[in-house]
Write an enzyme that holds these catalytic residues in place. Sequence first.
Site, mmCIF file in Angstrom:
data_model
loop_
_atom_site.group_PDB
_atom_site.id
_atom_site.type_symbol
_atom_site.label_atom_id
_atom_site.label_comp_id
_atom_site.label_asym_id
_atom_site.label_seq_id
_atom_site.Cartn_x
_atom_site.Cartn_y
_atom_site.Cartn_z
ATOM 1 N N GLU A 1 68.575 -1.352 -4.107
ATOM 2 C CA GLU A 1 67.695 -2.565 -4.675
ATOM 3 C C GLU A 1 66.937 -1.898 -5.982
ATOM 4 O OE1 GLU A 1 64.521 -3.363 -1.971
ATOM 5 O OE2 GLU A 1 65.961 -3.411 -0.144
ATOM 6 N N CYS B 1 62.218 -0.679 -11.716
ATOM 7 C CA CYS B 1 61.977 0.402 -10.365
ATOM 8 C C CYS B 1 63.452 0.320 -9.687
ATOM 9 C CB CYS B 1 61.155 -0.154 -9.476
ATOM 10 S SG CYS B 1 61.052 0.796 -7.935
ATOM 11 N N CYS C 1 66.885 6.458 2.853
ATOM 12 C CA CYS C 1 65.960 7.676 2.744
ATOM 13 C C CYS C 1 65.794 8.620 4.071
ATOM 14 C CB CYS C 1 64.555 7.219 2.250
ATOM 15 S SG CYS C 1 63.600 8.564 1.791
ATOM 16 N N CYS D 1 58.934 8.271 6.011
ATOM 17 C CA CYS D 1 57.397 7.809 5.764
ATOM 18 C C CYS D 1 57.202 6.585 6.600
ATOM 19 C CB CYS D 1 57.081 7.483 4.542
ATOM 20 S SG CYS D 1 57.204 8.988 3.243
ATOM 21 N N CYS E 1 57.076 2.743 5.404
ATOM 22 C CA CYS E 1 58.105 2.577 4.332
ATOM 23 C C CYS E 1 59.239 2.064 4.901
ATOM 24 C CB CYS E 1 58.445 3.850 3.477
ATOM 25 S SG CYS E 1 59.551 3.666 2.201
ATOM 26 N N GLY F 1 64.792 5.740 -1.667
ATOM 27 C CA GLY F 1 65.144 7.276 -1.718
ATOM 28 C C GLY F 1 64.006 8.337 -2.041
ATOM 29 N N GLU F 2 64.342 9.263 -1.874
ATOM 30 C CA GLU F 2 63.566 10.444 -2.436
ATOM 31 C C GLU F 2 64.166 11.104 -3.647
ATOM 32 O OE1 GLU F 2 60.481 11.550 -2.353
ATOM 33 O OE2 GLU F 2 61.395 13.367 -3.786
ATOM 34 N N SER G 1 58.620 9.414 -8.887
ATOM 35 C CA SER G 1 57.839 9.480 -7.615
ATOM 36 C C SER G 1 58.352 10.132 -6.741
ATOM 37 C CB SER G 1 57.465 8.108 -7.365
ATOM 38 O OG SER G 1 56.606 7.977 -6.161
ATOM 39 N N SER H 1 53.246 10.895 -4.204
ATOM 40 C CA SER H 1 52.769 10.094 -3.140
ATOM 41 C C SER H 1 51.946 10.789 -2.152
ATOM 42 C CB SER H 1 54.119 9.261 -2.136
ATOM 43 O OG SER H 1 54.894 8.848 -3.236
ATOM 44 N N LEU H 2 50.620 10.791 -2.069
ATOM 45 C CA LEU H 2 49.790 11.593 -1.354
ATOM 46 C C LEU H 2 49.472 10.805 -0.073
ATOM 47 C CD1 LEU H 2 48.361 14.420 -1.312
ATOM 48 C CD2 LEU H 2 46.594 13.291 -2.621
ATOM 49 N N HIS H 3 48.591 9.801 -0.298
ATOM 50 C CA HIS H 3 48.276 8.692 0.875
ATOM 51 C C HIS H 3 47.505 9.419 2.012
ATOM 52 C CE1 HIS H 3 51.470 6.313 -0.789
ATOM 53 N NE2 HIS H 3 52.393 6.943 -0.321
ATOM 54 N N ASN I 1 52.004 -2.382 1.660
ATOM 55 C CA ASN I 1 52.892 -3.586 1.840
ATOM 56 C C ASN I 1 53.214 -3.879 2.996
ATOM 57 O OD1 ASN I 1 53.751 -4.957 -0.884
ATOM 58 N ND2 ASN I 1 54.347 -2.842 -1.430
ATOM 59 N N CYS J 1 59.826 -1.783 -1.724
ATOM 60 C CA CYS J 1 60.999 -1.253 -1.823
ATOM 61 C C CYS J 1 61.836 -1.244 -0.348
ATOM 62 C CB CYS J 1 61.381 0.178 -2.467
ATOM 63 S SG CYS J 1 60.242 1.156 -1.705
HETATM 64 N N1 SAH Z 1 60.483 8.652 -2.240
HETATM 65 C C1 SAH Z 1 59.636 8.496 -3.385
HETATM 66 C C2 SAH Z 1 59.800 7.239 -4.175
HETATM 67 C C3 SAH Z 1 59.939 5.992 -3.226
HETATM 68 S S1 SAH Z 1 58.761 5.194 -2.770
HETATM 69 C C4 SAH Z 1 58.064 8.716 -2.944
HETATM 70 O O1 SAH Z 1 57.810 8.854 -1.819
HETATM 71 O O2 SAH Z 1 57.471 8.849 -3.914
HETATM 72 C C5 SAH Z 1 57.535 4.625 -4.246
HETATM 73 C C6 SAH Z 1 56.306 4.470 -3.789
HETATM 74 O O3 SAH Z 1 55.960 3.358 -2.632
HETATM 75 C C7 SAH Z 1 55.539 5.512 -2.850
HETATM 76 O O4 SAH Z 1 54.373 5.901 -3.298
HETATM 77 C C8 SAH Z 1 55.582 5.257 -1.368
HETATM 78 O O5 SAH Z 1 54.889 6.078 -0.709
HETATM 79 C C9 SAH Z 1 55.230 3.977 -1.378
HETATM 80 N N2 SAH Z 1 55.431 3.072 -0.432
HETATM 81 C C10 SAH Z 1 56.561 3.023 0.542
HETATM 82 N N3 SAH Z 1 56.276 2.077 1.197
HETATM 83 C C11 SAH Z 1 55.034 1.365 1.132
HETATM 84 C C12 SAH Z 1 54.409 0.359 1.524
HETATM 85 N N4 SAH Z 1 54.984 -0.140 2.730
HETATM 86 N N5 SAH Z 1 53.156 -0.027 1.140
HETATM 87 C C13 SAH Z 1 53.050 0.486 0.241
HETATM 88 N N6 SAH Z 1 53.499 1.462 -0.635
HETATM 89 C C14 SAH Z 1 54.644 2.015 -0.111
#
Ligand code: SAH
Length: 353
Positions: free
Chosen positions: A93, A106, A113, A117, A120, A160-161, A192, A215-217, A291, A333
Site C-alpha cells: 500500500e 507514505c 511486518c 504491534c 497495527c 513494514g519495519e 519511522s 514509535s514509542l506509544h 486508528n 496502513c
Molecule cells: N514499522 C514502522 C513504520 C510503520 S507504521 C513503525 O513502527 O514506526 C507507521 C506508524 O503508524 C507507527 O508509528 C505505528 O506505530 C503507527 N500505527 C500503526 N497502527 C496504528 C493504528 N491502528 N493507529 C494509529 N497508529 C498506528
Amino acid sequence: MEKTDILSLSLEEIEKVLVANGEKKFRAKQVFQWLHVKRVFDFDKMTDISVQLRGRLKEIFCINGLFVQKKLESHMDNTVKYLYGLSDGNFVETVLMEYNYGHSICVSTQVGCKMGCRFCASAIAGYVRSLEPSEILMQIYETEKNSGVKVSGIVLMGIGEPLDNYDNVVKFLKLLSDKNGNNMSLRHVSLSTCGIVPRIYDLAELRLGLTLSVSLHSADNIRRSEIMPVNRTYNIEKLLEACRYYIDRTGRRITFEYAVIDGVNSSEADADKLASLLRGMNCHVNLIPVNKVKERNYHTARSGVVEFAKLLDKCGINATVRRTLGSDIEAACGQLRRDAAEQNRNEKGGADR
Ligand code: SAH
C-alpha cells in the site's frame, strides 16, 4: 541467466555491469537518467541509445515495475490510497496525502511486518518478505505518474519495519537522492521505526539528514512490551539511549510517535512518565488518534488526544496532534493489503498460510 533489477542499482553498479559486458561506461549515466529523471521504464523508448545496445540492455536487465491493483480516493480530504501489485503477486500500500504546503507520500518497505504491534493492521496480515529498493522507489514514481502530482515529502510509514529491511531501505534512500537521478533532498524524508536499536546506531553513522520518527506509544516498559513485542528485545532505556546517540551524532531532532489509546496509555500518569522520559531531549512528540482496526477494539476520541496533549503541555512537553487523513478509505496502513490477502486466501481455499 536471471536478469538484474536495474532500478535497484546505483549508477556505479550499472557502470560496472555495462563495462563487464564490454559496453562504454558513459552509457550507464544515460540509462540512469532515462529511468530516474525521465521515468521511462521501457528500454525500447530510450531513443538516444542504439538499437543494438537496447537489445543488450534487455538481455541483461529487467525493470521491476508495479501496477495499480486498486485506487481509493477520499471524498473528505483528497487522500488517495493505492494498492500496488508486485511482480510476484504480492501487494503493498501507498498513500498520497495533500497538505497545504504540498503532497506527501507514505510508502511501504515490506510485504507485511514481523513486529507484531497489537494495534497495527499490518501485523495481523502477517509477514511475507522485504521489498527491493526498486519496489520502494517505484511506489513514488508510479504514484507521481498516476496522480500527476510531484511529491514534496516522503514518509516511510507504510507497511513494514524499515529498519528490518535496512540495506534495501538505505539503498532506496541513496537512489532517491542521487544527484544524477531523482535528486531529492533527504531533509524531506521521514523514516519511522518501532525501535530496532542496533540499526538506529547504524543509521546515525550515515548522517543522511532525514528525520527519524520513533514509535514509542508508551513510556512504561510493561505496557510497551504488551502492545509492542519489540520492546522485549530493546526496552525503553536502550531505545532512548540510541535516540540520544542519534541526536548527538546527526544534530537532528527526533520525532516520537504516540498513538493515544483509551485505557492503555492516555492517563495523567502516562503523560507524567512520558514527560520525564523526554525532558531535555531535542525531540518532538506527535500524537495520533489510534486508528480503528476491525480485529482489535482499541479506540480514542479525538478529544482524548487533545486532552493528552494538554497533560503533556502542563509537564512542559510540546506535542502536536496529527490530522487524520483518509478515514473514509481506510488509509491507515495495512488494512487494504490485509483484505486483499484475505480475499486471495478465500479464493485459493485457504491454501497459503
Ligand atoms: N514499522 C514502522 C513504520 C510503520 S507504521 C513503525 O513502527 O514506526 C507507521 C506508524 O503508524 C507507527 O508509528 C505505528 O506505530 C503507527 N500505527 C500503526 N497502527 C496504528 C493504528 N491502528 N493507529 C494509529 N497508529 C498506528
